[in-house]
Scaffold this motif. Structure first.
Motif, short mmCIF file in Angstrom:
data_model
loop_
_atom_site.label_atom_id
_atom_site.label_comp_id
_atom_site.label_asym_id
_atom_site.label_seq_id
_atom_site.Cartn_x
_atom_site.Cartn_y
_atom_site.Cartn_z
N ALA A 124 0.83 -1.22 0.00
CA ALA A 124 0.00 0.00 0.00
C ALA A 124 0.86 1.26 0.00
CB ALA A 124 -0.94 0.00 1.20
N GLU A 125 1.97 1.23 0.73
CA GLU A 125 2.86 2.40 0.81
C GLU A 125 3.56 2.70 -0.51
OE1 GLU A 125 5.58 1.63 4.01
OE2 GLU A 125 3.99 1.68 5.52
N THR A 126 3.78 1.70 -1.34
CA THR A 126 4.52 1.88 -2.59
C THR A 126 3.62 1.89 -3.82
OG1 THR A 126 5.00 -0.49 -2.68
CG2 THR A 126 6.67 0.93 -1.68
N GLU A 127 2.34 1.68 -3.63
CA GLU A 127 1.39 1.60 -4.74
C GLU A 127 1.40 2.85 -5.62
OE1 GLU A 127 -3.28 0.40 -5.34
OE2 GLU A 127 -2.62 1.14 -3.40
N HIS A 128 1.58 4.01 -5.04
CA HIS A 128 1.53 5.27 -5.79
C HIS A 128 2.70 5.43 -6.77
CE1 HIS A 128 4.41 6.31 -2.64
NE2 HIS A 128 4.79 7.31 -3.41
N LEU A 129 3.72 4.60 -6.66
CA LEU A 129 4.89 4.71 -7.53
C LEU A 129 4.65 4.15 -8.92
CD1 LEU A 129 7.61 3.55 -4.96
CD2 LEU A 129 6.97 5.90 -5.56
N THR A 130 3.62 3.31 -9.05
CA THR A 130 3.39 2.61 -10.31
C THR A 130 2.02 2.92 -10.90
OG1 THR A 130 2.49 0.64 -9.23
CG2 THR A 130 4.88 0.71 -9.58
N ALA A 131 1.96 2.77 -12.23
CA ALA A 131 0.68 2.89 -12.94
C ALA A 131 0.09 1.51 -13.21
CB ALA A 131 0.88 3.65 -14.25
#
Length: 99
Positions: free
Chosen positions: A81-88
């Motif tokens: 969840a913490e790293t989800e924003h890094l990818t499309a």
């Protein structure tokens, strides 16, 4: 050797953060290293698409992965969840024993 291979489409503005989190010394590798069966993570970037990456996570066998996940499932979900924003986007490409 048992591996998990994932492909990621990384947001251009997040490439450095992605490389830090998903690289061989990053947050994911640190979490996986809590397993005695973890043997390392490799990170590859596409030569034709600089926003496309592959990770290869290596464990001694499927049992080591299952034991890791049983012991660290909540931490795994939290880091995801913490790293989800890094990818499309992300896709699991392969999982299993190396032949």
């Amino acid at each position: 050797m048992w591996i998990r291979v994932w492909e990621y489409d990384v947001r251009p503005s997040a490439r450095a953060a992605f490389e830090q989190a998903y690289g061989p010394e990053g947050a994911w590798a640190q979490l996986f290293s809590t397993s005695e069966g973890f043997r390392g993570t490799e990170l590859f970037v596409s030569s034709t698409r600089p926003d496309r990456y592959l990770t290869v996570d290596r464990f001694v066998d499927a049992r080591a992965w299952d034991e890791f996940l049983a012991a660290n499932g909540e931490a795994y979900q939290r880091l995801d969840a913490e790293t989800e924003h890094l990818t499309a986007g992300e896709r699991e490409l392969a999982v299993g024993d190396v032949v």
